[in-house]
Design an enzyme around this catalytic site. Structure first.
Site, mmCIF file in Angstrom:
data_model
loop_
_atom_site.group_PDB
_atom_site.id
_atom_site.type_symbol
_atom_site.label_atom_id
_atom_site.label_comp_id
_atom_site.label_asym_id
_atom_site.label_seq_id
_atom_site.Cartn_x
_atom_site.Cartn_y
_atom_site.Cartn_z
ATOM 1 N N LYS A 54 6.435 10.224 -1.250
ATOM 2 C CA LYS A 54 5.300 11.214 -1.543
ATOM 3 C C LYS A 54 6.060 12.409 -1.523
ATOM 4 O O LYS A 54 5.844 13.410 -2.303
ATOM 5 C CB LYS A 54 4.280 11.182 -0.797
ATOM 6 C CG LYS A 54 3.039 10.069 -1.279
ATOM 7 C CD LYS A 54 2.049 9.880 -0.056
ATOM 8 C CE LYS A 54 2.409 8.996 1.035
ATOM 9 N NZ LYS A 54 1.326 9.092 1.930
ATOM 10 N N GLU A 66 -1.620 8.050 4.405
ATOM 11 C CA GLU A 66 -1.590 9.270 4.988
ATOM 12 C C GLU A 66 -2.119 10.235 3.652
ATOM 13 O O GLU A 66 -1.546 10.167 2.722
ATOM 14 C CB GLU A 66 -0.506 9.974 5.520
ATOM 15 C CG GLU A 66 -0.349 11.344 6.048
ATOM 16 C CD GLU A 66 0.564 11.813 6.707
ATOM 17 O OE1 GLU A 66 1.732 11.012 6.820
ATOM 18 O OE2 GLU A 66 0.893 12.887 7.349
ATOM 19 N N ARG A 73 9.641 -2.618 2.521
ATOM 20 C CA ARG A 73 9.130 -1.858 1.674
ATOM 21 C C ARG A 73 9.736 -1.773 0.245
ATOM 22 O O ARG A 73 10.863 -2.311 0.061
ATOM 23 C CB ARG A 73 9.904 -0.097 2.170
ATOM 24 C CG ARG A 73 9.594 0.862 1.350
ATOM 25 C CD ARG A 73 10.203 2.068 2.132
ATOM 26 N NE ARG A 73 9.203 2.605 3.291
ATOM 27 C CZ ARG A 73 8.399 3.516 3.087
ATOM 28 N NH1 ARG A 73 8.006 4.085 1.888
ATOM 29 N NH2 ARG A 73 7.486 3.694 3.975
HETATM 30 P P1 ATP Z 1 6.000 7.763 1.551
HETATM 31 O O1 ATP Z 1 7.138 7.739 2.251
HETATM 32 O O2 ATP Z 1 5.838 7.778 0.100
HETATM 33 O O3 ATP Z 1 4.960 8.844 2.092
HETATM 34 P P2 ATP Z 1 4.571 6.423 3.294
HETATM 35 O O4 ATP Z 1 4.727 5.119 3.960
HETATM 36 O O5 ATP Z 1 4.795 7.443 4.561
HETATM 37 O O6 ATP Z 1 5.029 6.493 1.887
HETATM 38 P P3 ATP Z 1 1.532 6.315 3.957
HETATM 39 O O7 ATP Z 1 0.617 7.105 3.317
HETATM 40 O O8 ATP Z 1 2.093 6.189 5.392
HETATM 41 O O9 ATP Z 1 2.966 6.443 2.911
HETATM 42 O O10 ATP Z 1 1.754 4.726 3.349
HETATM 43 C C1 ATP Z 1 0.376 3.756 3.410
HETATM 44 C C2 ATP Z 1 0.786 2.448 3.520
HETATM 45 O O11 ATP Z 1 1.701 2.185 2.317
HETATM 46 C C3 ATP Z 1 1.446 2.225 4.693
HETATM 47 O O12 ATP Z 1 1.324 0.846 5.138
HETATM 48 C C4 ATP Z 1 2.899 1.879 4.255
HETATM 49 O O13 ATP Z 1 3.910 1.288 4.902
HETATM 50 C C5 ATP Z 1 2.749 1.384 2.652
HETATM 51 N N1 ATP Z 1 3.956 1.977 1.672
HETATM 52 C C6 ATP Z 1 4.305 3.102 1.445
HETATM 53 N N2 ATP Z 1 5.421 3.047 0.808
HETATM 54 C C7 ATP Z 1 5.635 1.681 0.422
HETATM 55 C C8 ATP Z 1 6.709 0.959 -0.457
HETATM 56 N N3 ATP Z 1 7.445 1.473 -1.048
HETATM 57 N N4 ATP Z 1 6.450 -0.249 -0.571
HETATM 58 C C9 ATP Z 1 5.523 -1.091 0.049
HETATM 59 N N5 ATP Z 1 4.713 -0.372 0.985
HETATM 60 C C10 ATP Z 1 4.838 0.782 1.085
HETATM 61 MG MG MG Z 2 3.766 7.908 6.189
#
Ligand code: ATP
Ligand code: MG
Length: 549
Positions: A265, A31, A255
């Protein structure tokens, strides 16, 4: 060394073997609401790594269904970071590319009486959802006719209603054992400009109604996400089945959390907006751009992701492993340089003139050759490489004691000069002329070797040292706000460091080992007048992947 297959590779190998697919398609779906962090790196390496190993390709898809928090700045940084990590996507896609298609899908669900327009507020809907042990309550609007739903949904799209006045919900089962299946919201009204579609839309699809459908449109075979989406899989499958579209499949992995840091983020954004760090690429940040500025290499981050692998259960990864990986790589590629952090002047009383000595650039890589380093009567050594009253087995400089100057001569300390307060201001030494490194015929054996720089040619530079941004292993333990755990001394600036003159030619792409000090890289804030170096990592901390910590 070939490692054993992870569970996703096992699934894919069996899918390819039994002919379910002849090639695979994965996607990395960020995102664009922040910069990528080290957790994302593991998802990137996984998704792109699978299509390097097996036939197929990976798309970069921006999951941009939330207009308020998203921005093109983030889109650009994400693309830069994925490329820097060493991966190239097949197609660059945006969930917003599919807004028309998703809108049609919503109409298809309404036509099948599988979706309805609800006038309850989001809070009222939540209050009527029930609990895992108690069924929810049907909305009074659940029995609207198909025609009425179609009319209202068009009017939602046309902007006739204010934010929050109506939603589109799937009509599934308010007593479903999976709470997410209790008539989930598919669309909400949000009068907000989107970074790509501008003001064309005032209704936006929810995550669950965009993600699986986008996968399906792109014919993603293996849609990999993190474990918190396990309960969403049932809805993912339900929507694909009801819409009779391409059957993408969702797989979940754990994760990655890393100790002494936060990988969210939202929390990283808070550090930026509250100016706890200088920006998303502050070298203390666990963002890809922060790690890059800190001097991490893409190779070392990929190696880290490979070593932590793919797990089905969440655990905490030791940041020591990340540091181990970068140290290993930097040891192989970095150019050795001499830099004195806390200079103490040494006058070599029996030396006159100046000469150029030769020193290896990198003993690990002889092809990098040697460089000339100036030597003269006055040099600087590290203040803490001298002790007036040394303990036994102190092999550095002390009154009457001998040390070798790296790539130069053996010197002996004859006299200690002090100011009226008793502080050591200068050392007077003599050198042994036939002890030059490489042609030493002195026959003298000394145990200590010191780094040094020639005073006349030394360049004054700034060095920035970093410590962990948080002082506890788990800053998100929730016993208090994570901001309380910020390490107040995570940045130390040394403004008057003396460097050998060859560093005037340093380029941002080069990596350096400052001998006996650690690994360093030129910072982007450097100017021709003032060079700034960031410390990437120390030389060693005893951590090994075998031992753990
Ligand atoms: P955040 O909580 O940091 O915003 P998010 O999962 O909401 O993380 P996205 O931009 O939606 O962030 O993530 C893009 C991809 O990266 C998704 O497939 C998500 O599952 C993966 N991802 C995000 N954080 C991690 C992590 N700590 N370990 C492994 N994969 C991750
Ligand atoms: Mg997300």
């Amino acid at each position: 060394m070939e490692r054993s297959l992870n569970f996703l590779e096992e699934i894919i190998e069996s899918d390819l073997k039994n002919g379910k697919y002849t090639s695979i398609v994965t996607r990395f779906p960020p995102e664009p609401n922040g910069y990528l962090h080290i957790g994302h790196a593991s998802s990137i390496c996984l998704n792109f790594g699978l299509t390097q190993r097996y036939p197929g390709y990976t798309n970069l898809r921006f999951d941009d269904t939330n207009p308020v928090t998203e921005d093109t700045e983030y889109v650009e940084s994400i693309k830069e970071d994925v490329r820097w990590l060493g991966f190239e996507w097949k197609h660059e896609r945006y969930a917003s590319d599919y807004f028309d298609q998703l809108y049609d899908y919503a109409h298809a669900l309404i036509d099948k009486d599988l979706a309805y327009v609800d006038d309850l507020t989001a809070d009222e809907i939540a209050a009527q959802k029930g609990t895992p042990t108690e069924p929810g309550v049907n909305s009074p609007y659940r029995s609207r006719s198909i025609a009425e739903n179609k009319d209202l949904f068009v009017r939602m799209k046309n902007g006739e209603f204010p934010d929050g006045a109506k939603t589109l919900r799937a009509k599934i089962d308010m007593s479903h054992s999976n709470m997410l299946m209790r008539d989930p919201i598919l669309y909400r009204i949000k009068h907000a400009a989107h970074h790509r579609t501008g003001s064309r839309w005032c209704i936006y699809p929810m995550y669950d109604f965009a993600h699986g459908q986008s996968d399906s449109i792109e014919q993603i075979t293996h849609s990999i996400c993190t474990l918190e989406f396990v309960p969403h899989r049932e809805l993912y499958d339900w929507l694909i089945q009801q819409l009779a579209i391409y059957p993408s499949h969702q797989y979940e992995f754990a994760r990655r959390n890393i100790n002494y840091t936060v990988t969210s983020k939202r929390k990283l954004l808070q550090l930026v907006t509250e100016k706890k760090v200088s920006g998303w690429d502050d070298p203390r940040m666990p963002t890809i751009s922060g790690l890059r500025r800190r001097g991490y290499t893409p190779e070392s981050i990929r190696e880290f992701c490979e070593r932590i692998g793919v797990a089905k259960r969440e655990n905490m990864v030791d940041v020591g492993l990340l540091e181990f990986c970068v140290r290993e790589h930097l040891n192989k590629i970095s150019l050795r340089r001499m830099v004195v952090f806390d200079p103490l002047k040494v006058v070599i009383t029996n030396y006159e003139g100046e000469e150029f000595l030769s020193s290896e650039n990198n003993p690990e890589d002889p092809t990098t050759g040697t460089r000339p380093i100036p030597f003269s009567k006055e040099i600087y050594i590290e203040r803490d490489d001298f002790m007036e009253n040394p303990p036994k087995k102190y092999f550095r400089l002390a009154p009457g004691q001998l040390v070798r100057l790296k790539s130069a001569y053996i010197i002996k300390c004859d006299e200690v000069i002090k100011d009226p307060d008793g502080n050591v201001t200068e050392l007077h030494c003599t050198y042994i002329p036939n002890s030059k490194s490489g042609s030493d015929t002195s026959g003298i054996n000394v145990k200590g070797t010191l780094h040094w720089v020639s005073a006349a040619q030394a360049v004054q530079v700034e060095v920035r040292l970093y410590d962990r941004l948080f002082s506890v292993e788990d800053p998100t333990d929730e016993s208090q706000d994570f901001m309380h755990y910020l390490n107040p001394s995570s940045l130390t600036v040394l403004p008057t460091v003396m460097a050998e003159p060859s560093l005037l030619e340093a380029s941002p792409a080069e990596r350096f080992q400052f001998i006996r000090k650690g690994y360093f890289v030129l910072d982007k804030e450097s100017t021709a007048q003032r060079l700034v170096f960031n410390k990437t990592v120390g030389l060693k901390d005893g951590w090994t992947p075998e031992k753990g910590k």
